[in-house]
Design an enzyme around this catalytic site. Structure first.
Site, PDB file in Angstrom:
ATOM      1  N   GLU A  97       0.817  -1.212   0.000  1.00  0.00           N
ATOM      2  CA  GLU A  97       0.000   0.000   0.000  1.00  0.00           C
ATOM      3  C   GLU A  97       0.848   1.258   0.000  1.00  0.00           C
ATOM      4  OE1 GLU A  97      -3.089  -1.997   3.058  1.00  0.00           O
ATOM      5  OE2 GLU A  97      -2.487   0.063   3.388  1.00  0.00           O
ATOM      6  N   CYS A 110       3.105   8.349   2.101  1.00  0.00           N
ATOM      7  CA  CYS A 110       3.532   7.303   3.032  1.00  0.00           C
ATOM      8  C   CYS A 110       3.805   6.038   2.217  1.00  0.00           C
ATOM      9  CB  CYS A 110       2.408   7.068   4.047  1.00  0.00           C
ATOM     10  SG  CYS A 110       2.759   5.725   5.183  1.00  0.00           S
ATOM     11  N   CYS A 117       5.927  -7.911   7.506  1.00  0.00           N
ATOM     12  CA  CYS A 117       6.973  -7.503   8.444  1.00  0.00           C
ATOM     13  C   CYS A 117       7.224  -8.641   9.414  1.00  0.00           C
ATOM     14  CB  CYS A 117       6.556  -6.248   9.203  1.00  0.00           C
ATOM     15  SG  CYS A 117       7.840  -5.661  10.338  1.00  0.00           S
ATOM     16  N   CYS A 121       4.653  -6.745  15.789  1.00  0.00           N
ATOM     17  CA  CYS A 121       4.067  -5.898  16.835  1.00  0.00           C
ATOM     18  C   CYS A 121       2.591  -6.276  16.974  1.00  0.00           C
ATOM     19  CB  CYS A 121       4.218  -4.427  16.471  1.00  0.00           C
ATOM     20  SG  CYS A 121       5.954  -3.952  16.314  1.00  0.00           S
ATOM     21  N   CYS A 124      -0.378  -4.342  15.057  1.00  0.00           N
ATOM     22  CA  CYS A 124      -0.097  -3.932  13.677  1.00  0.00           C
ATOM     23  C   CYS A 124      -0.573  -4.973  12.664  1.00  0.00           C
ATOM     24  CB  CYS A 124       1.404  -3.687  13.515  1.00  0.00           C
ATOM     25  SG  CYS A 124       1.890  -3.361  11.813  1.00  0.00           S
ATOM     26  N   SER A 224       9.072   4.157  16.899  1.00  0.00           N
ATOM     27  CA  SER A 224       7.838   3.598  17.452  1.00  0.00           C
ATOM     28  C   SER A 224       8.083   3.170  18.889  1.00  0.00           C
ATOM     29  CB  SER A 224       7.409   2.386  16.614  1.00  0.00           C
ATOM     30  OG  SER A 224       7.012   2.816  15.342  1.00  0.00           O
ATOM     31  N   HIS A 226       5.677   3.601  21.860  1.00  0.00           N
ATOM     32  CA  HIS A 226       4.401   2.969  22.221  1.00  0.00           C
ATOM     33  C   HIS A 226       4.231   2.542  23.674  1.00  0.00           C
ATOM     34  CE1 HIS A 226       3.664   3.219  18.041  1.00  0.00           C
ATOM     35  NE2 HIS A 226       4.390   2.187  17.681  1.00  0.00           N
ATOM     36  N   CYS A 344      -3.115   1.054   8.344  1.00  0.00           N
ATOM     37  CA  CYS A 344      -2.194   0.853   7.238  1.00  0.00           C
ATOM     38  C   CYS A 344      -1.825  -0.626   7.201  1.00  0.00           C
ATOM     39  CB  CYS A 344      -0.949   1.701   7.458  1.00  0.00           C
ATOM     40  SG  CYS A 344       0.056   1.776   5.997  1.00  0.00           S
TER      41      CYS A 344
HETATM   42  N1  SAH Z   1       8.042  -0.597  10.912  1.00  0.00           N
HETATM   43  C1  SAH Z   1       8.146   0.793  11.135  1.00  0.00           C
HETATM   44  C2  SAH Z   1       7.409   1.607  10.108  1.00  0.00           C
HETATM   45  C3  SAH Z   1       6.065   1.120   9.677  1.00  0.00           C
HETATM   46  S1  SAH Z   1       4.785   1.192  10.875  1.00  0.00           S
HETATM   47  C4  SAH Z   1       7.732   1.135  12.534  1.00  0.00           C
HETATM   48  O1  SAH Z   1       7.216   0.277  13.237  1.00  0.00           O
HETATM   49  O2  SAH Z   1       7.965   2.274  12.940  1.00  0.00           O
HETATM   50  C5  SAH Z   1       4.434   2.951  10.926  1.00  0.00           C
HETATM   51  C6  SAH Z   1       3.778   3.423  12.219  1.00  0.00           C
HETATM   52  O3  SAH Z   1       2.420   2.949  12.285  1.00  0.00           O
HETATM   53  C7  SAH Z   1       4.471   2.894  13.462  1.00  0.00           C
HETATM   54  O4  SAH Z   1       4.597   3.902  14.448  1.00  0.00           O
HETATM   55  C8  SAH Z   1       3.527   1.808  13.905  1.00  0.00           C
HETATM   56  O5  SAH Z   1       3.719   1.521  15.240  1.00  0.00           O
HETATM   57  C9  SAH Z   1       2.188   2.414  13.581  1.00  0.00           C
HETATM   58  N2  SAH Z   1       1.090   1.442  13.529  1.00  0.00           N
HETATM   59  C10 SAH Z   1       1.139   0.151  13.144  1.00  0.00           C
HETATM   60  N3  SAH Z   1      -0.090  -0.425  13.258  1.00  0.00           N
HETATM   61  C11 SAH Z   1      -0.919   0.527  13.708  1.00  0.00           C
HETATM   62  C12 SAH Z   1      -2.315   0.557  14.016  1.00  0.00           C
HETATM   63  N4  SAH Z   1      -3.086  -0.518  13.858  1.00  0.00           N
HETATM   64  N5  SAH Z   1      -2.844   1.711  14.451  1.00  0.00           N
HETATM   65  C13 SAH Z   1      -2.076   2.832  14.588  1.00  0.00           C
HETATM   66  N6  SAH Z   1      -0.752   2.859  14.313  1.00  0.00           N
HETATM   67  C14 SAH Z   1      -0.171   1.727  13.888  1.00  0.00           C
HETATM   68 FE1  SF4 Z   2       6.613  -4.147  11.573  1.00  0.00          FE
HETATM   69 FE2  SF4 Z   2       6.352  -1.554  12.164  1.00  0.00          FE
HETATM   70 FE3  SF4 Z   2       4.204  -3.173  12.065  1.00  0.00          FE
HETATM   71 FE4  SF4 Z   2       5.963  -3.433  14.049  1.00  0.00          FE
HETATM   72  S1  SF4 Z   2       4.650  -1.638  13.626  1.00  0.00           S
HETATM   73  S2  SF4 Z   2       5.060  -5.127  12.836  1.00  0.00           S
HETATM   74  S3  SF4 Z   2       7.872  -2.992  12.991  1.00  0.00           S
HETATM   75  S4  SF4 Z   2       5.501  -2.625  10.347  1.00  0.00           S
END
Ligand code: SAH
Ligand code: SF4
Length: 370
Positions: A97, A110, A117, A121, A124, A224, A226, A344
């Site tokens: 995406e 973006c 990945c 997490c 995610c 990130s 969190h 996303c």
């Molecule tokens: N892997 C990298 C970049 C991609 S994720 C990272 O983790 O930073 C981009 C951002 O979106 C990160 O801050 C991630 O924690 C956040 N993110 C992932 N899933 C999400 C969700 N379901 N709701 C809100 N933010 C989310």
């Molecule tokens: Fe990967 Fe970033 Fe999603 Fe964590 S938040 S699973 S590092 S894409």
């Protein structure tokens, strides 16, 4: 466009240095790289015949040995607030995406860096899909190329894309070399010409790669975080077990140490009842106060497999007030494009799910169950 693997060199894969070398190897002068990069990245031209400042024989040679090959747009959704979301199909069938978020004074693209990945997490959608493969430079830069084509330029000839964030699917620092080459192209004046300040890489905290990134590319950094303590962060971002908060914050300080004006953006997803209490906010203040830090609170985007809920707006506001009162620059990210879908990675996730369901069905048919 996709699914036509050839032996031709894909010029979208090459940054300036690689393209100049490539031209020199074929007996041409290195400045051809400037000309061709401008055609491809600034004018959106992929047909060598249209590159009129190259002589005809060179154009014919290029058509025989090179190509400008990018992912295929499977769908384009434009939400009521003007956000674009593209689902792209890569060679081999995987989907990623790309999202464009227009605002009054800027437009942010973006982009994704991996299919899926590996870091899992727990909040995610991309993490739920697991890791499939790294994107090539052409697939990373191809997202910018396609977005440019789709949304066009402003009246003054300036690109509508003023900022690029590596915050789509995947962990960019685990696809390091290709991401760095792609960043070179984003910053190149003959390509997208963005300043380092306007390119932001978001990472869950791969510390050794952060150190290398600072030496090589030095773009803006988002991390990130969190959670304000290791116990909770281990649960939300399992990579924390390898690179705990204390070490991560030190690496971040080093990243911005050369300029007191630079700040690391700490991302903090707001999960109802998990990490959003006043106590958590105060601990976060304890971690970040006095550092070159700003905080980005992200309302959680729900997706079907997730066990979490988005914190209510009033909780997010109270959390934010604690940070602001302590002098931390804090913004709450607007949720954009909610009507075209939520998190996303979710669009591509739906495709993965569908494929899995289809595979399951095929297997069941084979076993005579369905
Ligand atoms: N892997 C990298 C970049 C991609 S994720 C990272 O983790 O930073 C981009 C951002 O979106 C990160 O801050 C991630 O924690 C956040 N993110 C992932 N899933 C999400 C969700 N379901 N709701 C809100 N933010 C989310
Ligand atoms: Fe990967 Fe970033 Fe999603 Fe964590 S938040 S699973 S590092 S894409």
């Amino acid at each position: 466009m996709a699914d036509s693997p050839t032996t031709k060199t894909n010029l979208l894969d090459l940054d300036r240095e690689a393209m100049a070398d490539w031209f020199v190897q074929m007996g041409e002068r290195s400045f051809r790289a400037s000309q061709v990069m401008k055609w491809i990245h600034q004018r959106g031209v992929s047909d060598f015949d249209q590159m009129t400042d190259l002589n005809k024989s060179l154009r014919a040679t290029l058509a025989g040995i090179a190509e400008v090959h990018m992912p295929e747009i499977l769908s384009e959704n434009i939400s009521a607030d003007g956000t674009y979301k593209w689902l792209l199909r890569l060679d081999g069938g995987n989907c990623i995406e790309t999202v464009f978020i227009p605002e009054t004074a800027r437009g942010t693209l973006c982009i994704s860096s991996q299919v899926g990945c590996a870091l899992e997490c727990s909040f995610c959608s991309t993490g739920y899909q697991g890791f499939n493969r790294n994107l090539s430079v052409a697939e990373i830069v191809g997202q910018i190329w396609l977005a440019h084509k789709a949304i066009g330029f402003r009246e003054n000839g300036q690109s509508k894309i003023t900022n690029i964030v590596l915050m789509g699917m995947g962990e960019p620092l685990l696809n390091f070399d290709r991401v760095v080459k792609s960043i070179n192209i984003m910053l190149d004046d003959d390509a997208y010409g963005l300043s380092k300040r306007r390119v932001t890489l978001s990472t869950s905290g791969v510390i050794p790669a952060l150190e290398r990134l600072r030496e090589i590319a030095d773009v803006s950094l988002a991390v990130s975080l969190h959670a304000p303590d290791d116990e909770l962060r281990n649960e939300l971002v399992p990579l924390n077990k390898k690179y705990p908060i204390k070490d991560l914050l030190e690496a971040c300080e080093t990243y911005v140490a050369d300029s007191p004006r630079k700040k690391v953006t700490y991302e903090y997803v707001m999960l109802d009842g998990i990490n959003d209490s006043i106590k958590h906010a105060k601990r976060l203040v304890g971690l970040l106060q006095g550092r070159q830090a700003k905080v980005n609170l992200i309302p959680f985007n729900p997706f079907p497999e997730a066990d979490y809920k988005r914190s209510p707006q009033s909780t997010i506001d109270k959390f934010r007030n604690v940070l602001v009162a302590a002098g931390l620059v804090t913004i709450t990210r607007k949720t954009r494009g909610d009507d075209i879908d939520g998190a996303c990675g979710q669009l591509a996730g739906q495709i993965v799910d569908k494929t899995r369901r289809q595979q399951k069905r095929v297997a069941m048919v084979a076993r005579g169950v369905a």
